[in-house]
Design a protein around this motif. Structure first.
Motif, mmCIF file in Angstrom:
data_model
loop_
_atom_site.group_PDB
_atom_site.id
_atom_site.type_symbol
_atom_site.label_atom_id
_atom_site.label_comp_id
_atom_site.label_asym_id
_atom_site.label_seq_id
_atom_site.Cartn_x
_atom_site.Cartn_y
_atom_site.Cartn_z
ATOM 1 N N THR A 130 0.830 -1.205 0.000
ATOM 2 C CA THR A 130 0.000 0.000 0.000
ATOM 3 C C THR A 130 0.862 1.250 0.000
ATOM 4 O OG1 THR A 130 -1.597 -1.240 1.314
ATOM 5 C CG2 THR A 130 -1.911 1.144 1.196
ATOM 6 N N CYS B 42 -5.099 3.278 8.337
ATOM 7 C CA CYS B 42 -4.706 1.860 8.450
ATOM 8 C C CYS B 42 -5.876 1.026 8.954
ATOM 9 C CB CYS B 42 -3.510 1.711 9.384
ATOM 10 S SG CYS B 42 -2.003 2.367 8.679
ATOM 11 N N LEU C 253 -8.239 0.333 6.142
ATOM 12 C CA LEU C 253 -7.752 -0.716 5.245
ATOM 13 C C LEU C 253 -8.060 -2.083 5.850
ATOM 14 C CD1 LEU C 253 -4.223 0.699 4.344
ATOM 15 C CD2 LEU C 253 -6.044 0.265 2.728
ATOM 16 N N GLU C 254 -7.800 -2.196 7.147
ATOM 17 C CA GLU C 254 -7.997 -3.484 7.806
ATOM 18 C C GLU C 254 -9.470 -3.858 7.850
ATOM 19 O OE1 GLU C 254 -5.779 -4.128 11.330
ATOM 20 O OE2 GLU C 254 -3.909 -3.560 10.323
ATOM 21 N N GLU D 165 -4.410 -7.226 7.127
ATOM 22 C CA GLU D 165 -3.676 -6.547 8.194
ATOM 23 C C GLU D 165 -2.662 -5.588 7.580
ATOM 24 O OE1 GLU D 165 -2.400 -8.630 11.937
ATOM 25 O OE2 GLU D 165 -3.001 -10.304 10.657
ATOM 26 N N THR D 166 -2.274 -4.564 8.330
ATOM 27 C CA THR D 166 -1.319 -3.612 7.776
ATOM 28 C C THR D 166 -0.065 -3.556 8.630
ATOM 29 O OG1 THR D 166 -2.331 -1.830 9.044
ATOM 30 C CG2 THR D 166 -3.088 -2.111 6.784
ATOM 31 N N TYR D 167 1.042 -3.285 7.962
ATOM 32 C CA TYR D 167 2.288 -3.053 8.690
ATOM 33 C C TYR D 167 2.916 -1.766 8.149
ATOM 34 C CZ TYR D 167 6.831 -3.405 10.764
ATOM 35 O OH TYR D 167 7.952 -3.117 11.501
ATOM 36 N N PRO D 168 2.780 -0.651 8.865
ATOM 37 C CA PRO D 168 3.394 0.580 8.367
ATOM 38 C C PRO D 168 4.921 0.465 8.380
ATOM 39 C CG PRO D 168 1.728 1.043 10.035
ATOM 40 C CD PRO D 168 1.997 -0.423 10.080
ATOM 41 N N LEU E 260 -0.893 -9.626 4.964
ATOM 42 C CA LEU E 260 -0.360 -8.454 5.663
ATOM 43 C C LEU E 260 0.195 -7.504 4.604
ATOM 44 C CD1 LEU E 260 0.574 -7.269 8.483
ATOM 45 C CD2 LEU E 260 2.734 -8.414 8.078
ATOM 46 N N SER E 261 -0.300 -6.268 4.622
ATOM 47 C CA SER E 261 0.157 -5.331 3.595
ATOM 48 C C SER E 261 1.155 -4.339 4.176
ATOM 49 C CB SER E 261 -1.040 -4.581 3.014
ATOM 50 O OG SER E 261 -0.600 -3.655 2.055
ATOM 51 N N VAL F 87 2.742 -0.940 4.495
ATOM 52 C CA VAL F 87 2.168 0.359 4.147
ATOM 53 C C VAL F 87 3.266 1.425 4.134
ATOM 54 C CG1 VAL F 87 0.529 2.152 4.856
ATOM 55 C CG2 VAL F 87 -0.058 -0.257 5.145
#
Ligand code: G4P
Length: 533
Positions: free
Chosen positions: A137, A153, A156-157, A163-166, A248-249, A251
């Protein structure tokens, strides 16, 4: 590693998805600039005029100044050979857009920081999620007023179920945008807007650098410290295996227009993605490093040049090396052949190529023998890649020829265009083919259909809008076709057949889908059909 293996290992093939105006074109352009594939900004953008000038594949593109077809671009960056698949937005959104995602190994999702997840993002995301491919992302336009990054975030979830991982975290936004904090390196990449030049220079500083207050201000510094603490405590752990399966995206925050955060994003993206992914062919898994060439057709574009009635079949090379001099075996046609005039798109230009490797996309001249989903492999092999799903259209019209004497041409044209996969045609049980129901993913396809029927087949169409928006292919427990009288259907539901004889239901609302399923528990609904075409 042999040269052959090295060529394949350095390939990365991905699609960029976004809602119109989120900044997909701008980001693509920045990538191409880094790779030296274009010399100046604006070569890809300015789509309203420039694009129609470089691609005159269809008259309608010129008239409307839009690109009807999704295109592919290849460029080199730091030793990688990158294939970007463009997925058109706006009203030229079509089933082609979805199919293009079948050729990608990962996706970059561009989100407008002020808007968050939008309708088109949602649709395209669904197809990527179905493929189980990594989704990265890029939250764009941080140089403008943006929504709270935690809220983005969370959206998005919640909305997309990923799931997101900045990987980095923004410091301020709009006029106060100071840059991003790189969580892995523990460094701040400081943004300095370069006035009208629209270029950002990045300076890296550690979070505990005493000069930091001077750079980003006391207030943003303290907010950043709090944000990072919260993120480290609450956000998902980074897990590469989950990234690779689209669970897991990673970000990234940035600003494509001002060039901020684009290069670090591209670098991380290349580091986290893999060489070309394998594809299933029944029980067999075809790996990119297999010695033999194989590919599948994911898109067919007809009449690029009206005088020649030509068609171009776009194929994704799955394994091995394509050599223009060698024969290949077309499994569905049961014939050996040499692919003619193989070409690739480099930024906006097409060029004839001699070789291509797993991961690449090539377009070949098609004398009318290929269909979407067809397999090409080395002579002696006979596997078939799993079919490309048929995506549910969202707009429907009843269509017939204005002149009843032109029935034959009408049918020929409709079938040809349906075979290319630009439209889907349906009929109601017990009626002939005098009149068909046409379903499309994007409404522009109706204009394309009307235009092509008139220009290529001399048929004027009568079209009438139908109030359906949803479609489900249906199966019964015993596999027998259902009769309309045996079903409990509301007034806004219609039973039809596709032209392969598969039954399906059209619905006026999402609500009707649920209502019908509840009252007809013997039916199984499918959102994606089997093979395309
Ligand atoms: P799309 O392909 O996703 O449809 O979006 P595109 O890149 O065309 O960008 C849409 C608009 O958003 C463009 O402005 C573009 O300049 C702007 N934009 C893209 N990235 C950023 C960014 O990081 N920051 C800001 N502030 N704007 C961004 P436009 O006015 O529609 O076009 P143009 O006049 O710039 O050509």
């Amino acid at each position: 590693m042999s040269k052959y293996e090295a060529e394949i290992s350095r390939r990365r093939t991905f699609a960029i998805i976004s809602h119109p105006d989120a900044g997909k074109t701008t980001l693509t352009e920045k990538f191409l600039l880094y790779g030296g594939a274009i010399a100046q900004a604006g070569a890809v953008k300015g789509k309203k005029n420039a694009r129609a000038a470089t691609s005159d594949w269809m008259e309608i593109e010129k008239q409307r100044g839009i690109s009807v077809t999704s295109s592919v671009m290849q460029f080199q960056y730091e030793g990688f050979c990158i294939n970007i698949l463009d997925t058109p937005g706006h009203q030229d959104f079509s089933e082609d857009t979805y199919r293009t995602l079948m050729a990608a190994d990962s996706a970059v999702m561009v989100i407008d920081a002020a808007k968050g997840v939008e309708a088109q993002t949602r649709k395209l995301f669904k197809v990527c999620a179905m493929r189980d491919i990594p989704i990265f992302t890029f939250i764009n336009k941080m140089d403008r007023e943006a929504r709270d990054p935690f809220e983005l975030c969370e959206e998005l979830e919640k909305e997309l179920g990923i799931e997101t991982y900045p990987v980095n975290w923004p410091i301020g936004c709009g006029k106060d945008f100071k840059g991003v904090y790189d969580r892995g390196r523990g460094e701040i990449i400081h943004f300095t807007s370069n006035g009208g030049a629209k270029a950002a220079t990045a300076t890296q500083v550690k979070l505990d650098d005493p000069n930091l207050d001077g750079l980003i201000g006391e207030k943003l510094h303290s907010q950043l410290t709090d944000d990072i603490e919260l993120l480290d405590g609450a956000a998902a752990e980074f897990d590469m295996a989950r990234v690779r399966h689209g669970k897991l995206s990673p970000v990234f925050f940035g600003s494509a227009l001002t060039n901020f955060g684009v290069e670090p994003f591209l670098e991380e993206f290349l580091r986290m993605t893999t060489p070309p992914l394998p594809r299933m062919a029944g029980e067999e898994l075809i790996d990119c490093m297999d010695d033999d060439f194989s590919a599948f057709v994911f898109k067919i574009q007809a009449n690029m040049n009206k005088a020649h009635r030509d068609r171009i079949a776009f194929m994704r090379v799955v394994s091995g090396r394509f050599d223009a001099d060698k024969e290949v075996y077309h499994v569905q046609g049961g014939k050996k052949l040499r692919l003619s005039r193989p070409q690739q798109l480099m930024a906006a230009e097409r060029e004839i190529i001699e070789e291509a490797y797993a991961g690449d996309i090539i377009g070949v001249f098609d004398p009318g023998i290929f269909s979407i989903g067809d397999t090409l492999c080395a002579p002696g092999k006979k596997f078939r890649f799993d079919p490309i799903p048929t995506f549910a259209p969202e707009h429907f019209r009843r269509v017939r020829s204005l002149d009843t004497m032109k029935r034959k041409q009408f049918l020929k044209g409709m079938e040809q265009i349906a075979q290319e996969g630009a439209i889907q045609i349906f009929k109601t049980p017990y009626t002939g083919m005098e009149e068909v129901i046409v379903g499309v993913v994007g409404t522009l396809q109706f204009d394309v259909l009307e235009y092509r029927l008139k220009n290529e087949y001399g048929v004027d169409l009568y079209m009438e809008g139908l109030p359906y928006e949803y479609l489900r292919w249906i199966d019964t427990a015993d596999g027998e076709p259902v009769k309309e009288e045996d079903l409990i259907l509301g007034t806004d539901v219609k039973l039809v057949e596709d032209y392969k004889g598969r039954q399906l239901l059209l619905f006026g609302s999402q609500w009707a889908v649920g209502w019908t399923q509840e009252r007809n528990p013997n039916l199984t609904f499918h959102e994606f059909g089997g093979a395309a075409g």
